[in-house]
Structure formats: structure tokens, C-alpha cells
Design a protein around this motif. Structure first.
Motif, PDB file in Angstrom:
ATOM      1  N   ARG A 143       0.851  -1.229  -0.038  1.00 35.12           N
ATOM      2  CA  ARG A 143      -0.155   0.002   0.031  1.00 35.12           C
ATOM      3  C   ARG A 143       0.758   1.252   0.045  1.00 35.12           C
ATOM      4  O   ARG A 143       0.339   2.286  -0.206  1.00 35.12           O
ATOM      5  N   LYS A 144       2.034   1.071   0.213  1.00 35.86           N
ATOM      6  CA  LYS A 144       2.988   2.364   0.105  1.00 35.86           C
ATOM      7  C   LYS A 144       4.320   2.143  -0.102  1.00 35.86           C
ATOM      8  O   LYS A 144       4.889   0.777   0.281  1.00 35.86           O
ATOM      9  N   ALA A 145       4.996   2.540  -1.201  1.00 37.86           N
ATOM     10  CA  ALA A 145       6.400   2.284  -1.556  1.00 37.86           C
ATOM     11  C   ALA A 145       7.165   3.288  -1.997  1.00 37.86           C
ATOM     12  O   ALA A 145       7.122   3.704  -3.204  1.00 37.86           O
ATOM     13  N   TYR A 146       7.978   4.103  -1.049  1.00 35.74           N
ATOM     14  CA  TYR A 146       8.701   5.278  -1.279  1.00 35.74           C
ATOM     15  C   TYR A 146       9.962   4.863  -1.237  1.00 35.74           C
ATOM     16  O   TYR A 146      10.444   4.439  -0.107  1.00 35.74           O
ATOM     17  N   GLY A 147      10.881   5.064  -2.312  1.00 34.77           N
ATOM     18  CA  GLY A 147      12.268   4.780  -2.423  1.00 34.77           C
ATOM     19  C   GLY A 147      12.917   4.800  -3.528  1.00 34.77           C
ATOM     20  O   GLY A 147      12.310   5.137  -4.640  1.00 34.77           O
ATOM     21  N   THR A 169      -1.430  -1.752  -4.992  1.00 38.53           N
ATOM     22  CA  THR A 169      -2.494  -1.014  -5.144  1.00 38.53           C
ATOM     23  C   THR A 169      -2.052  -0.021  -6.217  1.00 38.53           C
ATOM     24  O   THR A 169      -0.868   0.412  -6.347  1.00 38.53           O
ATOM     25  N   LEU A 170      -3.007   0.418  -7.000  1.00 38.86           N
ATOM     26  CA  LEU A 170      -2.595   1.511  -7.980  1.00 38.86           C
ATOM     27  C   LEU A 170      -2.031   2.765  -7.407  1.00 38.86           C
ATOM     28  O   LEU A 170      -1.414   3.443  -7.981  1.00 38.86           O
ATOM     29  N   GLN A 171      -2.861   3.075  -6.234  1.00 36.29           N
ATOM     30  CA  GLN A 171      -2.591   4.308  -5.579  1.00 36.29           C
ATOM     31  C   GLN A 171      -1.064   4.307  -5.034  1.00 36.29           C
ATOM     32  O   GLN A 171      -0.172   5.314  -5.229  1.00 36.29           O
ATOM     33  N   GLY A 180       4.203   6.152  -5.356  1.00 31.03           N
ATOM     34  CA  GLY A 180       5.758   5.776  -5.403  1.00 31.03           C
ATOM     35  C   GLY A 180       6.217   6.464  -6.687  1.00 31.03           C
ATOM     36  O   GLY A 180       7.272   6.761  -6.450  1.00 31.03           O
ATOM     37  N   PHE A 181       5.709   6.361  -7.686  1.00 31.46           N
ATOM     38  CA  PHE A 181       6.395   7.164  -9.051  1.00 31.46           C
ATOM     39  C   PHE A 181       6.527   8.546  -8.878  1.00 31.46           C
ATOM     40  O   PHE A 181       7.514   9.166  -9.115  1.00 31.46           O
ATOM     41  N   ARG A 182       5.692   9.242  -8.123  1.00 30.55           N
ATOM     42  CA  ARG A 182       5.649  10.686  -8.066  1.00 30.55           C
ATOM     43  C   ARG A 182       6.765  11.113  -6.885  1.00 30.55           C
ATOM     44  O   ARG A 182       7.693  11.867  -7.242  1.00 30.55           O
ATOM     45  N   GLY A 215      11.808   8.012   2.865  1.00 41.02           N
ATOM     46  CA  GLY A 215      11.220   6.898   2.237  1.00 41.02           C
ATOM     47  C   GLY A 215      10.453   6.083   3.249  1.00 41.02           C
ATOM     48  O   GLY A 215      10.669   6.259   4.287  1.00 41.02           O
ATOM     49  N   GLY A 216       9.890   5.132   2.665  1.00 34.52           N
ATOM     50  CA  GLY A 216       8.982   4.291   3.595  1.00 34.52           C
ATOM     51  C   GLY A 216       8.171   3.218   2.869  1.00 34.52           C
ATOM     52  O   GLY A 216       8.052   3.234   1.679  1.00 34.52           O
ATOM     53  N   GLY A 217       7.549   2.381   3.494  1.00 30.46           N
ATOM     54  CA  GLY A 217       6.654   1.369   3.051  1.00 30.46           C
ATOM     55  C   GLY A 217       5.651   0.960   3.936  1.00 30.46           C
ATOM     56  O   GLY A 217       5.644   1.287   5.096  1.00 30.46           O
ATOM     57  N   GLY A 218       4.709   0.077   3.351  1.00 29.25           N
ATOM     58  CA  GLY A 218       3.348  -0.384   3.954  1.00 29.25           C
ATOM     59  C   GLY A 218       3.035  -1.359   3.346  1.00 29.25           C
ATOM     60  O   GLY A 218       2.753  -1.239   2.025  1.00 29.25           O
ATOM     61  N   ILE A 219       2.363  -2.375   4.110  1.00 29.50           N
ATOM     62  CA  ILE A 219       1.920  -3.702   3.547  1.00 29.50           C
ATOM     63  C   ILE A 219       0.843  -4.264   4.195  1.00 29.50           C
ATOM     64  O   ILE A 219       0.939  -4.187   5.473  1.00 29.50           O
TER      65      ILE A 219
END
Length: 268
Positions: A21-25, A120-122, A127-129, A158-162
């Protein structure tokens, strides 16, 4: 953890699904090089890569993938809405690797639910942004070389969530959400590897890894040798280390169960 929480219910775990649900990196140059090196060299190798249960020793006892015998992700090849997690997503790009390791873990634990992994598409858009903004600031290379890494600022922000959801055959559903701080390709990953190494060095951490439960439906099996996975070699003690890291500021977890009647329960 989803299996452990599910043990409070009498039913058997039927399906497990994980959603990023979140993938910043940053994009890792080493990961890209490893991916290129792992491409199949022959038709036989290509066919093996299509096998969802390639890492499982006893495939005769395994159930088929959720969607297709040749779908290693369990999610399917297209964008779709998934009511279990109430979101629109697509196969996670690391699912061909991750999903087979998860299925091996489940097999060693003595359970055989189906497993699917999506994103997720979100999460993809956000993440691309994040990546594009850092690239425009000069903090990230478009095609990073091996050994190159992001700036300290990028690793910090950065950060992430699953989210992982386990469905039981009696209608109960258990969901576990994990969120962590730090670039998913560098800072967060290196912390997880370091904690795993420390866990392996302590007998108290590695000698009782499994979430054990036993009731009428099934019993987790312990295994202390062979080719193990993080979940079967260290299990809950490793997760506890993650939750305590950086004075409990690195990772957070929420466990929620929804019973067949629509009542929800939050685990502490």
C-alpha cells in the motif's frame, strides 16, 4: 502474524493475500543487475520460473494458485478490483520472487492456503511521484549503477506499508498492517537484514520461531533444519525485533479481525 491471529478462530486458513500500500524509495542498481542476471537462459529455466511452487518440496499436497497454475503471483496478470482488501491493484513487481518464498514458508509450517501478492494502483502512483520528484531534484539516478545509492535525505524520507489478509473457511477474516520508515530499497532493507543477523546470533531468538497453535483443524509444525525462510527460521522473535528497532520508531503493526457476523476486533 496473520496466521497467529487467525489461530484464535476455529476455522482453517483458506486464502492469504498481501497488498503493498506504500512504497517510497530508490531504484537499486544492485537489484536491477541481479534481476538481469536471473533471467532464464533456456526454455526449461523459463518454465521453472512459471511454477508457483518451485521452492516447495512436496507439491502434491499444495493447493493450486488462486487464479492460475502458471501465475506465480497468485494475483493474476491484469489490473483488477479485489473486494477482500477493498482496492484496485495489480501484481506486485517482486511477487514472482516473494510469493514462492511465502509458499515455501507456509509449506514448512504445515499449512496450505493459497497466496496472492499485489500492489495498489495508489501505491504505484504515489511511489512514482516520490521517485520523480527526487529525480528532478538530482537526488536519484535514472539508471543507477551497482553500489550506488540514494542520498541520506532520500533514505530518511522513504517508507513502505503492506497489508496481509487471511481468510478462514468459517467466514472470519484477519488483517495485519505493517508500516515502516526508511527507503524501501536501502535503509529499511538494511535494517531488516541487520536485525535478522542479530536474531540468528541469539539462540533465544532463533530457537522458538514458530507461531505455534494446535486445535481440531491443524497444527503448525516446527522445523529446525534444511533450507528455511525468515518466517520459519526466526518468525515472531524477528518481527518483535523490527517493532522494537529505533526505540520502536522504525516499524508499526496493527492486527484487526473481522468475524463472520461483521464484528471487528483489534489485537494489541
Amino acid at each position: 502474524m496473520a496466521l497467529q491471529a487467525a489461530s484464535d478462530f476455529p476455522g482453517k486458513v483458506r486464502d492469504i493475500m498481501s497488498m503493498v500500500r506504500k512504497a517510497y524509495g530508490a531504484v537499486s542498481g544492485g537489484t536491477l543487475a541481479s534481476a538481469a542476471a536471473s533471467l532464464p537462459k533456456s526454455w526449461d529455466d523459463a518454465m521453472k520460473l512459471l511454477d508457483p511452487y518451485l521452492l516447495n518440496a512436496d507439491i502434491e499436497t499444495e493447493e493450486a494458485c488462486r487464479l492460475d497454475r502458471f501465475d506465480v503471483s497468485g494475483w493474476g496478470p491484469i489490473v483488477r478490483y479485489e473486494p477482500v482488501v477493498n482496492t484496485v491493484g495489480i501484481m506486485h513487481f517482486m511477487a514472482p520472487v516473494n510469493a514462492r518464498i511465502v509458499r515455501r514458508s507456509l509449506s514448512i509450517l504445515g499449512v496450505s492456503p493459497t497466496y496472492a501478492e499485489g500492489m495498489t494502483l495508489q501505491a504505484i502512483v504515489e511511489g512514482f511521484r516520490f521517485w520523480f520528484n527526487e529525480y528532478m531534484r538530482g537526488g536519484m539516478d535514472l539508471f543507477p549503477s551497482r553500489g550506488s545509492g540514494p542520498s541520506k535525505a532520500l533514505m530518511k524520507f522513504g517508507g513502505g506499508g503492506i497489508q496481509t489478509v487471511a481468510e478462514l473457511d468459517d467466514g472470519n477474516v484477519v488483517g495485519v498492517t505493517l508500516k515502516w520508515k526508511g527507503d524501501i530499497g536501502y535503509l529499511a532493507t538494511s535494517k531488516m537484514i541487520a536485525e535478522a543477523g542479530l536474531c540468528l546470533a541469539q539462540s533465544s531468538c532463533r530457537d522458538s520461531p514458530l507461531l505455534k497453535y494446535d486445535h481440531e483443524v491443524e497444527m503448525f509444525k516446527q522445523s529446525r533444519g534444511g533450507v528455511l525462510t525468515p518466517a520459519t527460521a526466526m518468525g515472531l522473535p524477528l518481527l518483535e525485533r523490527y517493532l522494537r528497532a529505533d526505540d520502536s520508531d522504525f516499524m508499526g503493526m496493527v492486527v484487526v479481525a473481522l468475524d463472520a457476523y461483521g464484528n471487528s476486533y483489534k489485537f494489541q
